[in-house]
Scaffold this motif. Sequence first.
Motif, short mmCIF file in Angstrom:
data_model
loop_
_atom_site.label_atom_id
_atom_site.label_comp_id
_atom_site.label_asym_id
_atom_site.label_seq_id
_atom_site.Cartn_x
_atom_site.Cartn_y
_atom_site.Cartn_z
N UNK A 43 0.83 -0.99 0.43
CA UNK A 43 0.05 -0.10 0.74
C UNK A 43 0.57 1.28 0.18
N UNK A 44 1.72 1.24 0.39
CA UNK A 44 2.99 1.95 0.95
C UNK A 44 3.01 2.83 -0.57
N UNK A 45 3.63 1.34 -1.36
CA UNK A 45 4.68 1.95 -2.11
C UNK A 45 3.56 2.38 -3.65
N UNK A 46 2.42 1.88 -4.05
CA UNK A 46 1.19 2.66 -4.79
C UNK A 46 0.40 3.75 -4.11
N UNK A 47 0.52 4.20 -2.65
CA UNK A 47 0.26 5.32 -2.87
C UNK A 47 1.45 6.67 -3.28
N UNK A 48 3.34 6.20 -2.93
CA UNK A 48 3.88 6.63 -4.12
C UNK A 48 4.32 6.58 -5.10
N UNK A 49 3.56 5.51 -5.58
CA UNK A 49 3.13 5.58 -6.88
C UNK A 49 2.81 6.75 -7.82
N UNK A 50 1.77 6.48 -6.83
CA UNK A 50 0.26 7.09 -7.25
C UNK A 50 1.05 8.96 -6.50
N UNK A 51 1.54 9.26 -6.44
CA UNK A 51 2.20 10.14 -5.55
C UNK A 51 1.46 11.44 -6.07
N UNK A 52 0.97 12.55 -7.39
CA UNK A 52 0.53 13.51 -7.65
C UNK A 52 -0.60 13.19 -7.64
N UNK A 53 -1.53 12.03 -7.29
CA UNK A 53 -3.14 12.15 -7.77
C UNK A 53 -3.61 12.48 -6.12
N UNK A 54 -2.36 11.54 -5.65
CA UNK A 54 -2.97 11.50 -3.89
C UNK A 54 -2.66 12.93 -3.12
N UNK A 55 -1.38 13.55 -3.73
CA UNK A 55 -0.70 14.75 -3.59
C UNK A 55 -1.93 15.84 -3.22
N UNK A 56 -2.52 15.70 -4.73
CA UNK A 56 -3.71 17.18 -5.50
C UNK A 56 -5.25 16.70 -4.72
N UNK A 131 -5.64 -11.07 -2.93
CA UNK A 131 -7.19 -10.32 -2.75
C UNK A 131 -6.78 -9.02 -2.19
N UNK A 132 -6.17 -9.15 -1.25
CA UNK A 132 -6.19 -7.04 -1.06
C UNK A 132 -4.49 -6.38 -2.07
N UNK A 133 -3.81 -7.00 -2.86
CA UNK A 133 -3.73 -6.95 -4.30
C UNK A 133 -4.84 -5.92 -4.65
N UNK A 134 -5.28 -7.43 -5.05
CA UNK A 134 -6.57 -6.62 -6.52
C UNK A 134 -7.40 -5.67 -5.98
N UNK A 135 -8.04 -5.69 -4.40
CA UNK A 135 -8.61 -4.93 -4.17
C UNK A 135 -8.45 -3.34 -4.30
N UNK A 136 -7.14 -3.07 -3.93
CA UNK A 136 -6.26 -1.70 -3.65
C UNK A 136 -6.11 -1.05 -5.36
N UNK A 137 -5.50 -1.83 -6.14
CA UNK A 137 -5.91 -1.50 -8.02
C UNK A 137 -6.62 -0.58 -8.31
N UNK A 138 -7.87 -1.63 -7.98
CA UNK A 138 -9.15 -1.33 -8.10
C UNK A 138 -9.34 -0.72 -7.09
N UNK A 139 -9.79 -0.15 -5.99
CA UNK A 139 -10.43 0.45 -5.52
C UNK A 139 -8.91 1.80 -5.06
N UNK A 140 -8.39 1.82 -5.35
CA UNK A 140 -7.84 3.34 -4.87
C UNK A 140 -8.01 4.54 -6.38
N UNK A 141 -7.62 4.58 -7.20
CA UNK A 141 -8.19 4.73 -8.17
C UNK A 141 -9.51 5.34 -8.38
N UNK A 142 -10.24 4.57 -7.51
CA UNK A 142 -11.92 5.23 -7.30
C UNK A 142 -12.63 6.22 -6.19
N UNK A 143 -10.97 5.59 -5.41
CA UNK A 143 -11.44 6.35 -3.61
C UNK A 143 -11.12 7.36 -4.36
N UNK A 144 -9.71 7.81 -4.82
CA UNK A 144 -9.77 9.13 -5.42
C UNK A 144 -10.36 9.95 -5.67
N UNK A 145 -10.30 9.76 -6.74
CA UNK A 145 -12.04 9.58 -8.23
C UNK A 145 -13.54 10.37 -6.75
N UNK A 146 -13.29 9.23 -6.29
CA UNK A 146 -14.99 9.80 -5.12
C UNK A 146 -14.42 10.84 -3.60
#
Length: 742
Positions: A43-56, A131-146
């Motif tokens: 999760x930490x590395x995934x958030x760092x990969x998405x540095x700009x979406x998470x930050x903005x 399962x956690x990886x699949x949920x993260x890859x699926x729902x992190x973008x959706x969560x950022x959009x929401x």
Amino acid sequence: MPEPTGIDERGTADGRPPEEPPRSSPPQRKPSHTSQVTRFTFLRRTLLLNFYPVLTVAAGNAILLGVPQAREALGAFRNFAETRESLWANASYWIFIAALGYWSLTAWYCARLLLARRFAVDNVGMCAHHGFAAATNTWLPRALGLLSCVPITVWFALPGAPPGAWLAPALYTGAFLLLAVLRRRLVNRWLGKQAVAPQAWARSRRTSRVSIAAVLLMFAVSGMVLAAVWFGQEAASRALGAPALLLFAFGSWTVFGSIVLVYLPKNAGWPSLALLPLFAALLASISNENHFVARNAGPPLAVRRPLLAEDFRAWQAARGAHGDEPVYLVAAAGGASRAAFWAGTLLLELERQARSQGRRFAPNIYAMSGVSGGSLGLAAFAGSLAVDSPDYAATSAQVGAFLGQDYLAPLVGYLLYPDLLARFSPFPCPSCDRSLALEGAWRRGWAQRFGSSKAADWFARPLLALGPEATGLPRLLFNATSASEGRRVVQANLAFLPPQAYDLFAGGPGDPPLDTSRITLAQAVHNSARFPYISPAALVTTVDGKPWDYLVDGGYFENSGAATLNAMIAEILKLGVVKPEQIVVLVIENEPASQSQWICPTRAQMIDAVAGPARAPLTVGIHLPWQPRLRPGDKYVPPVPELSLPFFALYQTRNARAQAAEEETTRLLGGCNAGRVIELRYPWTAEGRQPPLSWFLNGGTTRAMAGMLQRRESEAAEVDAFLVNWQRIRRMVLGPGQAAPR
């Protein structure tokens, strides 16, 4: 989106990767390393990969909902509940909804692109829990959009919003959910295809044409907003509005950062360049300075300014038979548009009433000293006198409307687009300076309202051109601060220098001549109001182009403007031209004031101080909405005192120094019993809105501030204290029998 190659990226239903890919799919390339990581690390590395979406997304919500100035701008939409206008017919509202959609879509789509493949340089790794990886890859973008749209929707649903204001953002949120969650299922059903089995890691080898088109469309939107801000001046920025500009900018940063600085480098086998802008800006700052004082003004002027002694004698002699009338001095404190509107409203109304009853007010004002937004209010009031219209009521209404305009949007537009881009260029871009947006908005806004008047170019005139020949106008003194020494820097069309201060038109002892004689009125006002980071510090140069110092907001030294008048009062009293009791100082403060902040409290205030509620204890940390409302004067410090107090305490000293300067004014003029200091402080009210320190005031705020002058009485001691002082100055100007409340 990346080419799906027949397999969804979400993992199998039970959280395990499929045994083998479907026959229709080409062989999949797994991550470059096979070591598995824990859920937390993944999760930490995934958030760092998405540095700009998470930050903005985080920054956007924090600014829009946490910063009072941003909430004030958003409140312009909520004010439709107080008017007869239709929110649904307001173009700015729909532009804001479009910006909200752009922001959320960029956060969602860019996160999907980054998570939809593993790059050659894989900094994420494979999660041990598929399962956690699949949920993260699926729902992190959706969560950022929401998270980009749900908090704003909730804010519009809070009490005070016009009926249905929440509906448009809520409908968009629902449409976004359908797009993000059900789009693939709906498309497959429409095309008659069978959904493919998903897996927990990405498989794409190339970027699809649809993804390329989507990204190019996002860049095109960003480019159009940049062009509108740069070439459309304040008209385009105001049409978009500061909140929409902020969201468009966050969306632009998301796309540029995610695609240009992360996706493309990693796709080419390089590491992420997410932090490159920071280092680029640091390196470019060595050579790209574009914030200068007077660089964009006209040719230098050779004007001799009169000395205080000779000028005051000439002014007093010009009053002739009115020489025994009061000598008014005005100090207007800083506070952006709140200060400008409050100071302008008070002075315009006093002059309007004086003219309507054949009395004199403006001709008896010798000098006015301003800081920040207070300087704008004073300059606009002086401009109303220069208009010289027989219908001063119409002139004052136009000036009031000028002061109530949106000056935040032009400034924010240039801050987030041209001037921000200039931070990364090794070469200076003078036309990108965000100072031009604010100063230009003042010049053009005034000219549009008084185009047929001889004062149409009022804010474009050099400050020194308002000198000796303008004997019918008050002398203007605008206070700034030296960034290198912390000293006061005075800009005046009068040769007067307080102790331990610099004269911007003369420099200091032994300094070479400064390139400042051509400073326009708009530039002089802005020099007094350069409060970083919204307005930039500006470099003053000598006539041969060498740097002298940077100017910042006058409130850094002292925020009331009274300190400059104190030095002037001492010099005037030495002249013996007027009696000491003739001098009256109007102290105009716009910070909502509690009863403890009046230097000379009224009898009602003293009674309330004894019989009223006890002062609240010190509040530390975040003040929650359900806690008792803090009043001005209640002690408060922000969260994490170890980190926040050094900056917070420095900021608070500006008001403390202003209070000390105002107390010195009172002492110089004989104390409270002499009654020669009129404290026109905007009162804190428990039942009304508190105007924020911002270059934007929405309609509800300006109506509340202007309405304060029409109030007759109040149960609040603060309001009564203002009304007492307001009636005192009206009696001085209009005479005892003419000062009934209006």
